[in-house]
Design a protein around this motif. Structure first.
Motif, PDB file in Angstrom:
ATOM      1  N   UNK A 145      14.872   1.829 -12.243  1.00  6.97           N
ATOM      2  CA  UNK A 145      13.686   2.553 -11.820  1.00  6.97           C
ATOM      3  C   UNK A 145      14.115   3.808 -11.069  1.00  6.97           C
ATOM      4  N   UNK A 146      13.326   4.875 -11.197  1.00  7.57           N
ATOM      5  CA  UNK A 146      13.535   6.103 -10.423  1.00  7.57           C
ATOM      6  C   UNK A 146      12.305   6.344  -9.568  1.00  7.57           C
ATOM      7  N   UNK A 147      12.528   6.820  -8.354  1.00  5.49           N
ATOM      8  CA  UNK A 147      11.455   7.019  -7.398  1.00  5.49           C
ATOM      9  C   UNK A 147      11.364   8.496  -7.039  1.00  5.49           C
ATOM     10  N   UNK A 148      10.153   9.029  -7.008  1.00  6.33           N
ATOM     11  CA  UNK A 148       9.932  10.430  -6.682  1.00  6.33           C
ATOM     12  C   UNK A 148       8.914  10.509  -5.558  1.00  6.33           C
ATOM     13  N   UNK A 149       9.376  10.891  -4.379  1.00  5.17           N
ATOM     14  CA  UNK A 149       8.509  10.992  -3.206  1.00  5.17           C
ATOM     15  C   UNK A 149       7.978  12.408  -3.056  1.00  5.17           C
ATOM     16  N   UNK A 150       6.761  12.514  -2.557  1.00  5.90           N
ATOM     17  CA  UNK A 150       6.147  13.818  -2.309  1.00  5.90           C
ATOM     18  C   UNK A 150       5.094  13.673  -1.228  1.00  5.90           C
ATOM     19  N   UNK A 151       4.552  14.807  -0.797  1.00  7.67           N
ATOM     20  CA  UNK A 151       3.452  14.786   0.152  1.00  7.67           C
ATOM     21  C   UNK A 151       3.815  15.169   1.571  1.00  7.67           C
ATOM     22  N   UNK A 152       5.083  15.365   1.827  1.00  7.49           N
ATOM     23  CA  UNK A 152       5.476  15.766   3.165  1.00  7.49           C
ATOM     24  C   UNK A 152       5.036  17.185   3.481  1.00  7.49           C
ATOM     25  N   UNK A 192       4.767   8.036  -3.712  1.00  7.87           N
ATOM     26  CA  UNK A 192       6.046   7.716  -4.348  1.00  7.87           C
ATOM     27  C   UNK A 192       5.746   7.188  -5.742  1.00  7.87           C
ATOM     28  N   UNK A 193       6.112   7.961  -6.741  1.00 10.63           N
ATOM     29  CA  UNK A 193       5.852   7.587  -8.135  1.00 10.63           C
ATOM     30  C   UNK A 193       7.072   6.878  -8.712  1.00 10.63           C
ATOM     31  N   UNK A 194       6.826   5.741  -9.342  1.00  9.43           N
ATOM     32  CA  UNK A 194       7.884   4.950  -9.967  1.00  9.43           C
ATOM     33  C   UNK A 194       7.974   5.300 -11.446  1.00  9.43           C
ATOM     34  N   UNK A 195       9.166   5.611 -11.912  1.00 14.37           N
ATOM     35  CA  UNK A 195       9.408   5.829 -13.339  1.00 14.37           C
ATOM     36  C   UNK A 195      10.164   4.634 -13.889  1.00 14.37           C
ATOM     37  N   UNK A 196       9.685   4.107 -15.013  1.00 12.68           N
ATOM     38  CA  UNK A 196      10.289   2.916 -15.578  1.00 12.68           C
ATOM     39  C   UNK A 196       9.337   1.746 -15.450  1.00 12.68           C
ATOM     40  N   UNK A 197       9.720   0.629 -16.029  1.00 14.01           N
ATOM     41  CA  UNK A 197       8.831  -0.516 -16.063  1.00 14.01           C
ATOM     42  C   UNK A 197       8.966  -1.423 -14.851  1.00 14.01           C
ATOM     43  N   UNK A 213       6.700  -1.507  14.640  1.00 15.83           N
ATOM     44  CA  UNK A 213       5.817  -1.455  15.803  1.00 15.83           C
ATOM     45  C   UNK A 213       5.383  -0.028  16.124  1.00 15.83           C
ATOM     46  N   UNK A 214       6.246   0.933  15.827  1.00 16.54           N
ATOM     47  CA  UNK A 214       5.941   2.311  16.209  1.00 16.54           C
ATOM     48  C   UNK A 214       4.846   2.946  15.353  1.00 16.54           C
ATOM     49  N   UNK A 215       4.569   2.391  14.181  1.00 18.33           N
ATOM     50  CA  UNK A 215       3.554   2.996  13.307  1.00 18.33           C
ATOM     51  C   UNK A 215       2.366   2.077  13.062  1.00 18.33           C
ATOM     52  N   UNK A 216       2.469   0.848  13.503  1.00 16.59           N
ATOM     53  CA  UNK A 216       1.390  -0.107  13.271  1.00 16.59           C
ATOM     54  C   UNK A 216       0.092   0.449  13.816  1.00 16.59           C
ATOM     55  N   UNK A 217      -0.975   0.300  13.065  1.00 16.54           N
ATOM     56  CA  UNK A 217      -2.325   0.766  13.409  1.00 16.54           C
ATOM     57  C   UNK A 217      -2.504   2.257  13.198  1.00 16.54           C
ATOM     58  N   UNK A 218      -1.429   2.995  12.886  1.00 17.14           N
ATOM     59  CA  UNK A 218      -1.551   4.424  12.581  1.00 17.14           C
ATOM     60  C   UNK A 218      -1.251   4.721  11.118  1.00 17.14           C
ATOM     61  N   UNK A 219      -0.334   3.964  10.524  1.00 21.19           N
ATOM     62  CA  UNK A 219       0.076   4.190   9.142  1.00 21.19           C
ATOM     63  C   UNK A 219      -0.415   3.027   8.273  1.00 21.19           C
ATOM     64  N   UNK A 220      -0.706   3.327   7.007  1.00 22.31           N
ATOM     65  CA  UNK A 220      -1.122   2.303   6.061  1.00 22.31           C
ATOM     66  C   UNK A 220      -0.376   2.478   4.743  1.00 22.31           C
ATOM     67  N   UNK A 221       0.262   1.418   4.279  1.00 18.35           N
ATOM     68  CA  UNK A 221       0.922   1.440   2.978  1.00 18.35           C
ATOM     69  C   UNK A 221      -0.012   0.818   1.955  1.00 18.35           C
ATOM     70  N   UNK A 222      -0.046   1.419   0.768  1.00 21.65           N
ATOM     71  CA  UNK A 222      -0.891   0.892  -0.303  1.00 21.65           C
ATOM     72  C   UNK A 222      -0.233   1.223  -1.643  1.00 21.65           C
ATOM     73  N   UNK A 223      -0.796   0.663  -2.703  1.00 19.48           N
ATOM     74  CA  UNK A 223      -0.227   0.909  -4.028  1.00 19.48           C
ATOM     75  C   UNK A 223      -1.319   0.981  -5.067  1.00 19.48           C
ATOM     76  N   UNK A 224      -1.022   1.670  -6.138  1.00 18.30           N
ATOM     77  CA  UNK A 224      -1.919   1.772  -7.284  1.00 18.30           C
ATOM     78  C   UNK A 224      -1.098   1.368  -8.502  1.00 18.30           C
ATOM     79  N   UNK A 225      -1.325   0.170  -8.995  1.00 18.04           N
ATOM     80  CA  UNK A 225      -0.518  -0.339 -10.106  1.00 18.04           C
ATOM     81  C   UNK A 225      -0.694   0.511 -11.363  1.00 18.04           C
ATOM     82  N   UNK A 251      -1.239   3.669 -11.616  1.00 14.56           N
ATOM     83  CA  UNK A 251      -0.524   4.941 -11.475  1.00 14.56           C
ATOM     84  C   UNK A 251       0.944   4.730 -11.122  1.00 14.56           C
ATOM     85  N   UNK A 252       1.343   3.475 -10.929  1.00 17.03           N
ATOM     86  CA  UNK A 252       2.721   3.155 -10.527  1.00 17.03           C
ATOM     87  C   UNK A 252       3.145   4.004  -9.332  1.00 17.03           C
ATOM     88  N   UNK A 253       2.283   4.013  -8.344  1.00 16.64           N
ATOM     89  CA  UNK A 253       2.479   4.861  -7.170  1.00 16.64           C
ATOM     90  C   UNK A 253       2.252   4.053  -5.901  1.00 16.64           C
TER      91      UNK A 253
END
Length: 123
Positions: free
Chosen positions: A1-8, A21-26, A61-73, A75-77
């Motif tokens: 798999x290859x990962x491509x991060x963006x949005x910074x 973060x977009x995943x390339x590959x299955x 602990x430093x990001x809890x309640x401020x950051x949220x991780x999620x995924x879109x199957x 879009x593989x993102x």
């Protein structure tokens, strides 16, 4: 798999950014998915992760309640929504993936890494 991060970018303290973060590959759904960050002169540190089965979420602990991780199957993102940003959040952010069993918060538990995206928070 290859990962491509963006949005910074540049944000003011108290502001928000969303990283992608977009995943390339299955096999997207089979990976444990994580975000890490590395500030200048510091070691890479854990930020957030989703377990392989998608049922468990982990945050430092430093990001809890401020950051949220999620995924879109479809879009593989994976996303990291960052809110209430602080200057201490300034770092290069990396997405990571693993198909191995292991501690989701450890750098060594991931075998695939994206290239990183810079986040700078001004006070």
């Amino acid at each position: 798999v290859q990962l491509q991060a963006s949005g910074g970018g540049l944000a003011q303290a108290g502001g928000s950014l969303r990283l992608s973060c977009v995943y390339s590959g299955g096999g997207f759904v089979t990976y444990r998915k994580g975000w890490f960050r590395q500030a200048p002169g510091k070691e890479r540190e854990f930020v957030a992760a989703i377990s392989r089965n998608g049922a468990n979420f982990y945050y430092s602990d430093s990001v809890k309640a401020r950051f949220t991780i999620s995924k879109d199957n479809a879009k593989k993102t994976v996303y990291l929504q960052m809110s209430e940003l602080e200057p201490e959040d300034t770092a290069v952010y990396y997405c990571a993936a693993s198909q191995k069993l292991g501690d989701a918060t450890r750098v060594t538990s991931y075998e695939f890494w994206g290239q990183g995206t810079q986040v700078t928070v001004s006070s």
